[in-house]
Design a protein around this motif. Structure first.
Motif, mmCIF file in Angstrom:
data_model
loop_
_atom_site.group_PDB
_atom_site.id
_atom_site.type_symbol
_atom_site.label_atom_id
_atom_site.label_comp_id
_atom_site.label_asym_id
_atom_site.label_seq_id
_atom_site.Cartn_x
_atom_site.Cartn_y
_atom_site.Cartn_z
ATOM 1 N N GLU A 101 36.069 39.879 24.342
ATOM 2 C CA GLU A 101 35.522 38.757 25.101
ATOM 3 C C GLU A 101 36.478 37.574 25.086
ATOM 4 O O GLU A 101 36.668 36.891 26.099
ATOM 5 C CB GLU A 101 34.165 38.349 24.522
ATOM 6 C CG GLU A 101 33.048 39.351 24.787
ATOM 7 C CD GLU A 101 32.786 39.540 26.270
ATOM 8 O OE1 GLU A 101 32.858 38.545 27.019
ATOM 9 O OE2 GLU A 101 32.526 40.682 26.683
ATOM 10 N N LYS A 115 39.349 38.354 27.391
ATOM 11 C CA LYS A 115 38.965 38.236 28.793
ATOM 12 C C LYS A 115 39.032 36.785 29.253
ATOM 13 O O LYS A 115 39.585 36.471 30.320
ATOM 14 C CB LYS A 115 37.550 38.779 28.996
ATOM 15 C CG LYS A 115 37.449 40.287 28.997
ATOM 16 C CD LYS A 115 36.019 40.730 29.228
ATOM 17 C CE LYS A 115 35.892 42.249 29.237
ATOM 18 N NZ LYS A 115 34.471 42.679 29.405
ATOM 19 N N SER A 155 42.629 35.710 29.430
ATOM 20 C CA SER A 155 43.336 36.331 30.549
ATOM 21 C C SER A 155 43.020 35.630 31.869
ATOM 22 O O SER A 155 43.914 35.410 32.695
ATOM 23 C CB SER A 155 42.954 37.815 30.653
ATOM 24 O OG SER A 155 43.271 38.485 29.463
#
Length: 531
Positions: free
Chosen positions: A354, A357, A360
């Motif tokens: 998480e 993510k 990113s």
């Protein structure tokens, strides 16, 4: 240049083939054809075996188990090179080793024994630590009466239990029954070893419950416990200063009167009124076990059922997916009020993914903004950033080629890769724009010339980066193996994105120009392409 022009003339076929490859690799990963582990299993130069007997077992029995472990280890060493592959064997009784962290708490007790085999570095022996562990396990065989036997041949964070399911329930008996049943289910999976149900009965004990007649005389459970403790353990009578030390003096029964259970059964309690009452009249005696640890969460008792998986046979994700689909729902239906949560590496894996993510997405937005400002376009940054997912393709293919599983370290390398693979596409698109602005060339000729002009810098940049990472990729030491998955993601991702920058990005560039011409009622004619 001929290859680039061929791809440009067949740009739609080139783009379709590239995205077909991307979809195939994504399907390969999503279908579980390549395993994913939270942390890479890095082989250590030490192999550890820890045996636990039931609480209260005599030390003599523990020493026999210790001797069996040591003899089995020596036999494996003799069959695989003897002293040439080992630096020594360390064993102890009453304590356990923790080779994963020198500050970690270790268990103690006369029922525990550990044997640690120190192997020479991996490049100086033919047998791997995992293979040594397997042979050692086979030589030991099944030891009757053993509570647990665990092995460890990996180092670092990946040495923790691969599977950790935390069960919770208000009722202790139902919780233990559910944990025992879940442990039995885990033992049925191929490649799952060292299953621990999460609880141990502990040492035998006598539980005393005050009878009504004793309660009427003023005796309480506190009085029972205090008087029994004072008689058999001792009651502090005084403290005396001796120099800089304080000496405590305890008073208790003579040794011959506290040797056996009969002495407990013969015990006489004193009532608050000064009277006496024997144990059999004062309390109901029930045999039980003293739990070594009691864990609670949100007012409920919890137990952690743990297990390890054998790399190459199965993965924790596959086992946990099966448990969540079949075994755990069935247990919750059978034991009303039972709850569960996935702890350990699985929980850390979710939190890390998480976090990656979120990072990113921010990184991609930042890259897009930095590209959109100088290009003064919203489309061309997208063309450049197309190389990012294809860098992931290269990273996955690199792991397959090198024989590594994907891990969270690999994912970190893929995130870092996003900021590197755009460089080649960036210089190519910038060169194409420059040719169009200064040379008044058609889009086809501008992109073709840009590919020819930037071919050498792009190839050299990618190759120098890959060969710079090569020593780490092919390193065999334990210290470097933690970072090898990240180096593979970066090295092979950059190498693969080179072809994307030289072939796919120019094709996308022309496709965008085709769309512009379509909407502007223009198109790139065959005569322009022929030029």
């Amino acid at each position: 240049t001929p290859v680039v022009k061929f791809c440009l003339r067949n740009r739609y076929l080139t783009v379709a083939g590239a995205f077909a490859l991307l979809i195939a690799v994504v399907g390969f990963v999503a279908g579980g054809r390549i395993d994913f582990t939270f942390m890479p299993h890095v082989e250590s130069d030490m192999v550890l075996a820890t045996a636990a007997l039931p609480y209260g077992s005599p030390v003599e029995l523990t020493r026999k188990v210790q001797k069996r472990l040591v003899d089995a280890a020596k036999e494996v060493l003799r069959e695989n090179g003897g002293e040439k592959i080992a630096e020594g064997i360390l064993s102890q009784v009453g304590n356990t080793f923790d080779v994963t962290h020198f500050l970690a708490k270790t268990q103690k007790g006369g029922h525990l024994t550990s044997v640690l085999v120190y192997l020479v570095p991996a490049d100086k022996r033919e047998i791997s630590s995992a293979e040594f562990e397997r042979q050692w396990r086979e030589k030991i065989g099944r030891i009757p009466g053993l509570e647990s036997l665990k092995f460890l041949s990996t180092a670092g964070p990946g040495a923790q239990a691969d599977i950790d399911v935390e069960l919770s329930h208000k009722d202790r008996k139902q919780l233990e029954a559910a944990a025992r049943e879940l442990a039995g289910i885990l033992e049925g999976f191929d490649g799952v070893t060292e299953v621990d149900k999460g609880f141990s009965p502990g040492k035998p004990q006598l539980n005393l419950k005050v009878r009504p007649e004793a309660s009427s005389l003023g005796l309480t459970s506190t009085d029972l416990g205090r008087q029994v403790r004072a008689a058999f353990f001792g009651a502090e009578a005084l403290r005396q200063q001796r120099g800089r030390n304080e000496v405590r003096v305890y008073v208790r029964y003579p040794k011959k009167e506290r040797r056996s259970e009969f002495d407990v059964e013969d015990f006489i309690f004193r009532t608050p009124g000064g009277g006496e009452i024997p144990l059999e009249e004062a309390a109901a005696v029930r045999r039980g076990r003293s739990y070594t640890t009691i864990q609670r969460a949100d007012g409920k008792r919890v137990l952690d059922v743990t297990a390890k998986v054998v790399p190459g046979v199965t993965t924790a994700d596959k086992v946990l997916a099966d448990l969540k689909k079949n075994a755990l729902p069935a247990l919750m239906r059978k034991y009303d009020g039972l709850g569960y949560s996935l702890e350990g590496q699985n929980r850390e894996e979710k939190e890390s993914i998480e976090s990656l993510k979120g990072g990113s997405i921010l990184a991609l937005l930042g890259i897009f903004a930095l590209l959109a400002i100088p290009f003064k376009s919203y489309v061309q940054p997208v063309i450049i950033m197309v190389s990012i997912p294809f860098g992931v393709v290269g990273a996955v293919l690199g792991h397959i080629l090198m024989g590594y599983d994907l891990s969270i370290i690999s994912a970190m390398g893929i995130v870092a890769l996003a900021g590197v693979v755009v460089n080649d596409s960036l210089v190519l698109v910038h060169a194409a724009n420059s040719f169009r602005d200064t040379g008044r060339l058609s889009p086809f000729e501008a992109v073709a010339r840009a590919g020819a002009r930037r071919f050498r810098p792009i190839i050299l940049t990618s190759l120098t980066t890959f060969f710079g990472l090569a020593p780490m990729i092919f390193e065999t030491s334990v210290q470097a193996r933690f970072l090898i998955p990240m180096a593979i993601s970066l090295g092979f991702g950059i190498l693969f994105s080179t072809f994307i920058a030289l072939l796919l990005v120019p094709s996308l560039y022309l496709m965008v120009e085709d769309l512009k011409a379509l909407f502007l009622d223009k198109k790139t004619g065959p005569e322009e392409e022929a030029s």
